[in-house]
Structure formats: C-alpha cells, structure tokens
Design a protein around this motif. Structure first.
Motif, PDB file in Angstrom:
ATOM      1  N   GLN A 170       0.860  -1.192   0.000  1.00 55.47           N
ATOM      2  CA  GLN A 170       0.000   0.000   0.000  1.00 55.47           C
ATOM      3  C   GLN A 170       0.900   1.247   0.000  1.00 55.47           C
ATOM      4  OE1 GLN A 170      -2.228  -0.205   3.648  1.00 55.47           O
ATOM      5  NE2 GLN A 170      -0.487  -0.898   4.841  1.00 55.47           N
ATOM      6  N   SER A 172       0.319   3.666   1.614  1.00 57.72           N
ATOM      7  CA  SER A 172       0.213   4.267   2.951  1.00 57.72           C
ATOM      8  C   SER A 172       1.577   4.397   3.620  1.00 57.72           C
ATOM      9  CB  SER A 172      -0.712   3.430   3.836  1.00 57.72           C
ATOM     10  OG  SER A 172      -1.963   3.284   3.227  1.00 57.72           O
ATOM     11  N   GLN A 175       2.890   7.773   3.953  1.00 55.94           N
ATOM     12  CA  GLN A 175       2.385   8.665   5.021  1.00 55.94           C
ATOM     13  C   GLN A 175       3.444   8.820   6.106  1.00 55.94           C
ATOM     14  OE1 GLN A 175      -1.171   7.599   7.076  1.00 55.94           O
ATOM     15  NE2 GLN A 175      -2.265   6.990   5.221  1.00 55.94           N
ATOM     16  N   ARG A 196       0.699  -7.119  -4.457  1.00 56.45           N
ATOM     17  CA  ARG A 196       0.101  -8.118  -3.570  1.00 56.45           C
ATOM     18  C   ARG A 196       0.045  -9.456  -4.271  1.00 56.45           C
ATOM     19  NH1 ARG A 196      -4.905  -4.727  -0.798  1.00 56.45           N
ATOM     20  NH2 ARG A 196      -3.618  -2.867  -0.438  1.00 56.45           N
ATOM     21  N   GLN A 210      -1.960   2.917  -6.568  1.00 55.89           N
ATOM     22  CA  GLN A 210      -2.740   3.684  -5.586  1.00 55.89           C
ATOM     23  C   GLN A 210      -2.257   5.130  -5.564  1.00 55.89           C
ATOM     24  OE1 GLN A 210      -2.171   1.638  -1.814  1.00 55.89           O
ATOM     25  NE2 GLN A 210      -4.052   0.477  -2.106  1.00 55.89           N
ATOM     26  N   GLU A 212      -2.024   7.724  -2.524  1.00 50.84           N
ATOM     27  CA  GLU A 212      -2.212   7.947  -1.097  1.00 50.84           C
ATOM     28  C   GLU A 212      -2.346   9.439  -0.864  1.00 50.84           C
ATOM     29  OE1 GLU A 212      -2.236   5.281   0.683  1.00 50.84           O
ATOM     30  OE2 GLU A 212      -2.410   6.146   2.691  1.00 50.84           O
ATOM     31  N   PHE A 250      -9.820   0.337   8.978  1.00 54.40           N
ATOM     32  CA  PHE A 250      -8.396   0.243   8.624  1.00 54.40           C
ATOM     33  C   PHE A 250      -7.626   0.451   9.923  1.00 54.40           C
ATOM     34  CE2 PHE A 250     -10.465   1.876   4.771  1.00 54.40           C
ATOM     35  CZ  PHE A 250     -10.092   0.892   3.867  1.00 54.40           C
ATOM     36  N   PHE A 252      -4.950   1.906  10.566  1.00 53.37           N
ATOM     37  CA  PHE A 252      -4.237   3.190  10.709  1.00 53.37           C
ATOM     38  C   PHE A 252      -5.150   4.402  10.728  1.00 53.37           C
ATOM     39  CE2 PHE A 252      -4.651   2.784   6.157  1.00 53.37           C
ATOM     40  CZ  PHE A 252      -4.311   1.460   5.916  1.00 53.37           C
ATOM     41  N   THR A 253      -6.479   4.166  10.675  1.00 53.45           N
ATOM     42  CA  THR A 253      -7.416   5.300  10.772  1.00 53.45           C
ATOM     43  C   THR A 253      -8.528   4.984  11.766  1.00 53.45           C
ATOM     44  OG1 THR A 253      -8.461   4.387   8.794  1.00 53.45           O
ATOM     45  CG2 THR A 253      -7.106   6.335   8.484  1.00 53.45           C
ATOM     46  N   GLY A 284     -10.463   4.082   0.156  1.00 52.93           N
ATOM     47  CA  GLY A 284     -10.589   3.919   1.604  1.00 52.93           C
ATOM     48  C   GLY A 284     -10.002   5.165   2.251  1.00 52.93           C
ATOM     49  N   ALA A 285     -10.526   5.543   3.429  1.00 53.75           N
ATOM     50  CA  ALA A 285     -10.030   6.770   4.060  1.00 53.75           C
ATOM     51  C   ALA A 285     -10.348   6.747   5.549  1.00 53.75           C
ATOM     52  CB  ALA A 285     -10.676   7.992   3.405  1.00 53.75           C
ATOM     53  N   ALA A 307      -6.500  10.674   6.064  1.00 57.90           N
ATOM     54  CA  ALA A 307      -5.721  10.024   5.010  1.00 57.90           C
ATOM     55  C   ALA A 307      -6.677   9.284   4.093  1.00 57.90           C
ATOM     56  CB  ALA A 307      -4.710   9.060   5.615  1.00 57.90           C
ATOM     57  N   PHE A 308      -6.226   9.023   2.892  1.00 59.23           N
ATOM     58  CA  PHE A 308      -7.057   8.241   1.964  1.00 59.23           C
ATOM     59  C   PHE A 308      -6.165   7.489   0.993  1.00 59.23           C
ATOM     60  CE2 PHE A 308      -6.660  12.631   0.496  1.00 59.23           C
ATOM     61  CZ  PHE A 308      -6.193  12.505  -0.799  1.00 59.23           C
ATOM     62  N   GLY A 309      -6.700   6.395   0.480  1.00 58.69           N
ATOM     63  CA  GLY A 309      -5.971   5.620  -0.530  1.00 58.69           C
ATOM     64  C   GLY A 309      -6.920   5.313  -1.673  1.00 58.69           C
TER      65      GLY A 309
HETATM   66  N1  DAH Z   1      -4.033   1.333   2.282  1.00 60.76           N
HETATM   67  C1  DAH Z   1      -5.417   0.948   2.114  1.00 60.76           C
HETATM   68  C2  DAH Z   1      -5.498  -0.220   1.185  1.00 60.76           C
HETATM   69  O1  DAH Z   1      -4.572  -0.472   0.477  1.00 60.76           O
HETATM   70  C3  DAH Z   1      -6.207   2.099   1.563  1.00 60.76           C
HETATM   71  C4  DAH Z   1      -6.339   3.191   2.558  1.00 60.76           C
HETATM   72  C5  DAH Z   1      -7.405   3.224   3.415  1.00 60.76           C
HETATM   73  C6  DAH Z   1      -5.406   4.174   2.639  1.00 60.76           C
HETATM   74  C7  DAH Z   1      -7.557   4.198   4.366  1.00 60.76           C
HETATM   75  C8  DAH Z   1      -5.529   5.198   3.569  1.00 60.76           C
HETATM   76  C9  DAH Z   1      -6.627   5.173   4.424  1.00 60.76           C
HETATM   77  O2  DAH Z   1      -4.672   6.173   3.696  1.00 60.76           O
HETATM   78  O3  DAH Z   1      -6.751   6.156   5.346  1.00 60.76           O
HETATM   79  O4  DAH Z   1      -6.498  -0.905   1.175  1.00 60.76           O
END
Ligand code: DAH
Length: 339
Positions: A170, A172, A175, A196, A210, A212, A250, A252-253, A284-285, A307-309
């Motif tokens: 990811q 992420s 970040q 993956r 992705q 991020e 997630f 991390f959030t 996702g976020a 954060a979001f991905g």
């Molecule tokens: N890293 C997650 C994934 O690969 C996606 C994601 C979700 C990123 C929430 C983020 C987040 O920064 O806050 O499925």
C-alpha cells in the motif's frame, strides 16, 4: 587484302555504332582489336605480301585500327554518360512524396487519469511526494498500527524479499515517511505501484496503483475529509455523481470509511460492472489514528489529520469502460492506440 580491310572496318564501324551497353562495346573491342581480333590478325598475314606492299598495307591496317579504337573510345564515353544519367534519373528523390510517419507515442490511460488526479489535488494545495517500492516491514505495517501478529496483515498478501524487506502492499507507507520528514501543516499525495500476491483475473493484478493522500494540521476533522473527497469525486466523475461514505475499518485510521460513487456505467440503476448495487467503491479513508501520529513524533493532542488511498486502476477501467484490468498491463499497442 585491302578490300578485306575496308569491309572489316565498315563492319566494325556499323557494329560499334549500333551497340548500346558497356558490355557490348567491350566485346566488340576484343572481337576486332584484341590480340586475336579480326583486324589485328590482318597484321599477322603481312608475310604473304610482297616487300613493297607490306609497309603500305601495314600503314593502312594500323590506321584502320586507330580509327576503330577512337570510335570505340568515344562510344564508350557516350554509353557511360548515358548510363550515369539513367541511374541518376532512377535514383532521384521525389520530394513531393508524403513521408512515412512513425506512430507518435501517447500517454498510457493510467497516466492520463493519474495526471488528472494530480491536477485536482494540486489545485487543492497538495504536494506530490514519492516513496520506495521496496519497503521495510516498519513503514509498510508496523508504524501504520499493524503489528506482526495483527489479523489485518491477512487483508494484504505480501511479497516478502527478506525478513524485514517487502514490496509495498500500500502507498500508505509514504504517510509515515512524510510525517517523519515534514512538519504540519502537511498536505501530500503519493501515487505509485503497489504489490500483492493476488491471483490474476479480470479485476485483480499482483501489481496495481494507488494514490495515497495525507493531510495533517491543527483542527482537521471528518468534515475536511468529506469535503476534499467529495470535491475530488465530483471533478473526476462529474457534479451529478453521488458520493457515499460507508463506515469501514483500517488499522491506521479511526474512524475509517470507504467511499462509493454512482456507477458510471449504469448511472446507479445496477449493472454487471457494479454487480447490481448501483455503486462503485473507489477509495478507503479515515482520520489518522492517534497511534500513527505518535509513532511519527506528532502530538495527537495538538494535531489531527485524515488520510485516503485511491485505487487508480479501478478509476481508469470505469472511466474508459475497460472490462479487464489485465489490458492495462499487457502493453498491446492495438489496445493502447485507442486512447
Ligand atoms: N491502504 C489501504 C489499502 O490499500 C487504503 C487506505 C485506506 C489508505 C484508508 C488510507 C486510508 O490512507 O486512510 O487498502
């Protein structure tokens, strides 16, 4: 003998005059003037003449020889000139002929969509940052609140390169690297490839993309998250697109959401692409977990962030109505030329 010479000379002259190529003229030279040539051999027959006749005849033969020789030289030059002219004529370049144009290179559809996304986020004040594809367990999992025995690790099948080294699953991970090197206010996006160990099929690939996003500042709330992501979805899919925030998880959030938009294929009625739901999940976020802020040396009592991905491949396949994600990776020119 004199008559014979006259006849031979006349024959040679007419032969030389009617010849048209270099090979032919050389053959005539050998035939009449070569060592065993017909005119040359007359000189050898001098023995049969009387001593008075010999010098007279000798002179006549030599003169004839010389004349034919000169004629051949002139003719040879003429033929060679003609052949050169013909050659030049055949080789002339027609400058009015249209050129053969090479096929120009084009942006890959993934890059076109990525560039659009970068434009959108830059207009909202985001910087673009880069992160390594080969990551450590520390950045890809540990600091993102996914310790070694955490069940969330099973959500992402990882390619390990060594005990602590892996291909990032990811973006992420970026970040953490950003929060370690920048002080708030932070507003960045990090686009890139992720990996993956997934089976390949029409919607899965072991390599995908992705983007991020991370915002950290004083007083950032879920409202900011919603505002930014709604704005993004409307710019990408159009103002009429509905955006739905679904509670999710997630590590991390906290809280976490997943964001769906109206299916662009059916306009929300339900179809094969959205599996009948009318919605397509695009990202996702969530609000950055206080533990994650802390692990990067940012005080969660003072700062907060979201954060979001975003999955770039899904965005690209829905935008261009591409039915199979594998097409994006096969580099088939017939496919790519359409964009
Ligand atoms: N890293 C997650 C994934 O690969 C996606 C994601 C979700 C990123 C929430 C983020 C987040 O920064 O806050 O499925």
């Amino acid at each position: 003998m004199k008559e014979k010479l006259e006849a031979l000379k006349a024959e040679a002259v007419s032969a030389v005059n009617s010849v048209t190529d270099e090979k032919g003229i050389e053959e005539l030279r050998v035939k009449y003037l070569g060592k065993k040539g017909e005119i040359t051999s007359l000189l050898k027959q001098m023995g049969s003449l009387s001593p008075e006749e010999r010098p007279v005849m000798g002179q006549l033969v030599n003169k004839a020889k010389q004349e034919v020789e000169e004629l051949i030289t002139v003719k040879k030059a003429e033929i060679s000139k003609k052949e050169t002219e013909q050659k030049l004529l055949n080789e002339t370049i027609d400058i009015t002929m249209p050129g053969k144009s090479g096929k120009p290179g084009k942006l890959h559809p993934l890059n076109t969509v990525l560039n659009d996304m970068i434009d959108i986020f830059q207009s909202m004040g985001f910087d673009v940052v880069d992160g390594p594809e080969v990551e450590t367990d520390h950045y890809n999992f540990e600091c993102l609140n996914v310790p070694a025995d955490h069940p969330a690790r099973d959500m992402q099948d990882t390619f390990y390169l060594g005990e602590n080294l892996l291909l990032r699953t990811q973006t992420s991970a970026a970040q953490i690297r950003t929060m370690e090197t920048r002080k708030p206010p932070i507003r960045v996006i990090c686009p890139g490839r992720v990996f993956r160990a997934d089976e390949v099929d029409a919607t899965h690939s072991p390599v995908f993309h992705q983007i991020e996003g991370l915002v950290v500042d004083k007083g950032i709330t879920m409202c900011d998250l919603k505002g930014v992501l709604e704005q993004f979805a409307h710019e990408i899919y159009g103002k009429d697109t509905n955006v739905k925030f679904r509670p999710s998880f997630f590590p991390f959030t906290e809280p976490s959401v997943e964001v769906d938009v109206t299916c662009s294929e059916c306009g929300g009625k339900g179809c094969r692409v959205c599996k009948g739901s009318g919605w397509i999940e695009i990202l996702g976020a969530g609000m950055v977990h206080p533990k994650v802020l802390k692990s990067c040396g940012i005080d969660p009592d003072e700062y907060s962030g979201f954060a979001f991905g975003i999955g770039l491949d899904r965005l690209t396949t829905t935008r261009y109505k591409i039915s199979d994600i594998r097409l994006l990776f096969e580099n088939d020119k017939r496919f790519l030329e359409q964009f």
